[in-house]
Design a protein around this motif. Structure first.
Motif, mmCIF file in Angstrom:
data_model
loop_
_atom_site.group_PDB
_atom_site.id
_atom_site.type_symbol
_atom_site.label_atom_id
_atom_site.label_comp_id
_atom_site.label_asym_id
_atom_site.label_seq_id
_atom_site.Cartn_x
_atom_site.Cartn_y
_atom_site.Cartn_z
ATOM 1 N N PRO A 111 0.858 -1.194 0.000
ATOM 2 C CA PRO A 111 0.000 0.000 0.000
ATOM 3 C C PRO A 111 0.892 1.242 0.000
ATOM 4 O O PRO A 111 2.108 1.140 0.172
ATOM 5 C CB PRO A 111 -0.780 -0.131 1.318
ATOM 6 C CG PRO A 111 0.087 -0.976 2.192
ATOM 7 C CD PRO A 111 0.788 -1.940 1.274
ATOM 8 N N ASN A 112 0.296 2.400 -0.129
ATOM 9 C CA ASN A 112 1.086 3.622 -0.282
ATOM 10 C C ASN A 112 1.566 4.226 1.047
ATOM 11 O O ASN A 112 2.232 5.258 1.027
ATOM 12 C CB ASN A 112 0.285 4.677 -1.052
ATOM 13 C CG ASN A 112 0.117 4.294 -2.514
ATOM 14 O OD1 ASN A 112 0.910 3.535 -3.059
ATOM 15 N ND2 ASN A 112 -0.928 4.790 -3.137
ATOM 16 N N GLU A 113 1.230 3.633 2.158
ATOM 17 C CA GLU A 113 1.654 4.177 3.446
ATOM 18 C C GLU A 113 3.169 4.129 3.600
ATOM 19 O O GLU A 113 3.805 3.112 3.340
ATOM 20 C CB GLU A 113 1.010 3.418 4.611
ATOM 21 C CG GLU A 113 -0.487 3.652 4.759
ATOM 22 C CD GLU A 113 -1.300 2.760 3.837
ATOM 23 O OE1 GLU A 113 -0.677 1.963 3.089
ATOM 24 O OE2 GLU A 113 -2.541 2.869 3.844
ATOM 25 N N LYS A 114 3.728 5.250 4.051
ATOM 26 C CA LYS A 114 5.178 5.369 4.214
ATOM 27 C C LYS A 114 5.736 4.304 5.153
ATOM 28 O O LYS A 114 6.758 3.673 4.868
ATOM 29 C CB LYS A 114 5.517 6.758 4.742
ATOM 30 C CG LYS A 114 6.991 6.954 5.050
ATOM 31 C CD LYS A 114 7.256 8.350 5.601
ATOM 32 C CE LYS A 114 8.712 8.516 6.030
ATOM 33 N NZ LYS A 114 8.976 9.881 6.556
ATOM 34 N N HIS A 115 5.040 4.064 6.294
ATOM 35 C CA HIS A 115 5.553 3.111 7.278
ATOM 36 C C HIS A 115 5.608 1.691 6.707
ATOM 37 O O HIS A 115 6.542 0.939 6.998
ATOM 38 C CB HIS A 115 4.687 3.142 8.544
ATOM 39 C CG HIS A 115 4.771 4.440 9.285
ATOM 40 N ND1 HIS A 115 5.965 4.921 9.784
ATOM 41 C CD2 HIS A 115 3.819 5.359 9.614
ATOM 42 C CE1 HIS A 115 5.754 6.076 10.393
ATOM 43 N NE2 HIS A 115 4.461 6.372 10.299
ATOM 44 N N ALA A 116 4.617 1.349 5.896
ATOM 45 C CA ALA A 116 4.607 0.008 5.295
ATOM 46 C C ALA A 116 5.770 -0.149 4.318
ATOM 47 O O ALA A 116 6.465 -1.174 4.309
ATOM 48 C CB ALA A 116 3.282 -0.225 4.580
ATOM 49 N N LEU A 121 11.300 -2.160 3.189
ATOM 50 C CA LEU A 121 12.651 -1.883 2.701
ATOM 51 C C LEU A 121 13.696 -2.205 3.770
ATOM 52 O O LEU A 121 14.769 -2.737 3.461
ATOM 53 C CB LEU A 121 12.753 -0.418 2.271
ATOM 54 C CG LEU A 121 11.950 -0.044 1.014
ATOM 55 C CD1 LEU A 121 11.916 1.467 0.821
ATOM 56 C CD2 LEU A 121 12.539 -0.713 -0.218
ATOM 57 N N ASP A 122 13.381 -1.899 5.005
ATOM 58 C CA ASP A 122 14.292 -2.246 6.103
ATOM 59 C C ASP A 122 14.459 -3.766 6.204
ATOM 60 O O ASP A 122 15.560 -4.276 6.432
ATOM 61 C CB ASP A 122 13.775 -1.691 7.432
ATOM 62 C CG ASP A 122 13.940 -0.178 7.533
ATOM 63 O OD1 ASP A 122 14.769 0.380 6.791
ATOM 64 O OD2 ASP A 122 13.236 0.430 8.355
ATOM 65 N N LYS A 123 13.358 -4.474 6.024
ATOM 66 C CA LYS A 123 13.405 -5.940 6.077
ATOM 67 C C LYS A 123 14.236 -6.488 4.911
ATOM 68 O O LYS A 123 14.952 -7.486 5.056
ATOM 69 C CB LYS A 123 11.983 -6.512 6.025
ATOM 70 C CG LYS A 123 11.910 -8.014 6.264
ATOM 71 C CD LYS A 123 10.461 -8.494 6.223
ATOM 72 C CE LYS A 123 9.667 -7.962 7.405
ATOM 73 N NZ LYS A 123 8.293 -8.524 7.443
ATOM 74 N N TRP A 124 14.139 -5.811 3.760
ATOM 75 C CA TRP A 124 14.898 -6.226 2.567
ATOM 76 C C TRP A 124 16.397 -6.186 2.822
ATOM 77 O O TRP A 124 17.160 -6.970 2.259
ATOM 78 C CB TRP A 124 14.518 -5.310 1.406
ATOM 79 C CG TRP A 124 15.197 -5.595 0.100
ATOM 80 C CD1 TRP A 124 14.992 -6.651 -0.731
ATOM 81 C CD2 TRP A 124 16.190 -4.766 -0.537
ATOM 82 N NE1 TRP A 124 15.793 -6.545 -1.847
ATOM 83 C CE2 TRP A 124 16.537 -5.402 -1.756
ATOM 84 C CE3 TRP A 124 16.806 -3.572 -0.196
ATOM 85 C CZ2 TRP A 124 17.476 -4.872 -2.629
ATOM 86 C CZ3 TRP A 124 17.741 -3.033 -1.075
ATOM 87 C CH2 TRP A 124 18.065 -3.684 -2.275
ATOM 88 N N THR A 125 16.853 -5.277 3.668
ATOM 89 C CA THR A 125 18.287 -5.145 3.950
ATOM 90 C C THR A 125 18.708 -5.788 5.274
ATOM 91 O O THR A 125 19.873 -5.722 5.635
ATOM 92 C CB THR A 125 18.687 -3.658 3.993
ATOM 93 O OG1 THR A 125 17.916 -2.987 5.008
ATOM 94 C CG2 THR A 125 18.451 -2.987 2.667
ATOM 95 N N TRP A 162 14.003 6.752 1.079
ATOM 96 C CA TRP A 162 14.457 5.756 2.058
ATOM 97 C C TRP A 162 15.975 5.589 1.977
ATOM 98 O O TRP A 162 16.651 5.559 3.001
ATOM 99 C CB TRP A 162 13.752 4.427 1.794
ATOM 100 C CG TRP A 162 14.320 3.266 2.567
ATOM 101 C CD1 TRP A 162 14.126 2.980 3.896
ATOM 102 C CD2 TRP A 162 15.184 2.237 2.056
ATOM 103 N NE1 TRP A 162 14.815 1.842 4.238
ATOM 104 C CE2 TRP A 162 15.470 1.366 3.136
ATOM 105 C CE3 TRP A 162 15.731 1.977 0.810
ATOM 106 C CZ2 TRP A 162 16.285 0.248 2.977
ATOM 107 C CZ3 TRP A 162 16.542 0.868 0.654
ATOM 108 C CH2 TRP A 162 16.804 0.019 1.729
ATOM 109 N N MET A 163 16.510 5.506 0.756
ATOM 110 C CA MET A 163 17.962 5.393 0.580
ATOM 111 C C MET A 163 18.681 6.577 1.222
ATOM 112 O O MET A 163 19.648 6.408 1.975
ATOM 113 C CB MET A 163 18.311 5.322 -0.910
ATOM 114 C CG MET A 163 17.968 4.010 -1.582
ATOM 115 S SD MET A 163 18.197 4.096 -3.385
ATOM 116 C CE MET A 163 19.975 4.371 -3.489
#
Length: 223
Positions: free
Chosen positions: A41-46, A51-55, A88-89
């Protein structure tokens, strides 16, 4: 002699294969990132959480993969996702390059976020000043042109002149048009005279011919 030659060939081959595996690995990570963010979804926290989980299991920030993901998202025109990933980067202290800024400014332009683009631009201007590329100045002028903000175009042009950055032909025309729109026809003509060559090249009957721009100047055209 034959033995060292064979070693050199093997060494080059091994190095080449290692580079290809690394490239393929970052490409797969990039596609994985694109898939992840595209399903959110478009929510920033989601988005930031994913993205944090991806890294999470990376020993070093996967900058190459993230940059490739940005390019894929840009090519697909997923401007909101470009903005989210780029922000995010940068929040992680990663990817603060002219290329990332250029992509983010383009996304702001496409997503009609001129105010956010201006905030980013002011940060770039104050942080990097003399290392700002001509391309980035052109990007910002193009953005302001798309959003009908001639006074802002003139402000950016003033910074270009102060820093000695010479605008390309397309940017010169946007600047000249901005001066015309604010009723400063004299400065419009000065810009055209200073930054556009008196000559231009056209193709005539299959040949490249040099012609004078005098008629173009006199008409005051910026098309």
């Amino acid at each position: 002699m034959p033995m060292p030659q064979r070693r050199m060939k093997v060494g080059k081959k091994e190095q080449h294969l290692w580079q290809k595996r690394d490239s393929a690995g970052s490409g797969q990570k990039a596609l994985n990132l694109v898939r992840i963010v595209s399903e959110l979804p478009n929510e920033k926290h989601a988005v930031y959480g994913a993205l944090d989980k991806w890294t999470a299991w990376e020993t070093e920030f996967p900058l190459i993969a993230a940059a490739k993901a940005l390019r894929i998202l840009r090519k697909r025109g997923q401007w909101l996702r470009v903005i989210q990933v780029a922000k995010w980067m940068l929040s992680k202290g990663q990817g603060a390059t002219m290329g990332t800024y250029d992509t983010l400014l383009l996304a702001f332009d496409k997503d009609h976020r001129a105010d956010e683009a201006e905030s980013l631009w002011n940060m770039i201007l104050h942080t990097h000043t003399r290392s700002i590329s001509k391309r980035l100045f052109s990007r910002m002028i193009s953005l302001y042109d798309h959003h009908d903000m001639p006074n802002k175009i003139i402000e950016v042009f003033a910074d270009m002149e102060e820093l000695g950055v010479r605008p390309d032909e397309d940017t010169v025309r946007r600047i000249a048009s901005a001066f015309q729109r604010v009723g400063q026809d004299d400065k419009q003509k000065l810009v055209l005279k200073k930054y556009l060559s008196k000559w231009k090249y056209i193709h005539f009957k299959g040949e490249r011919v040099r012609v004078r721009r005098d008629a173009w100047y006199e008409s005051g055209s910026t098309n």
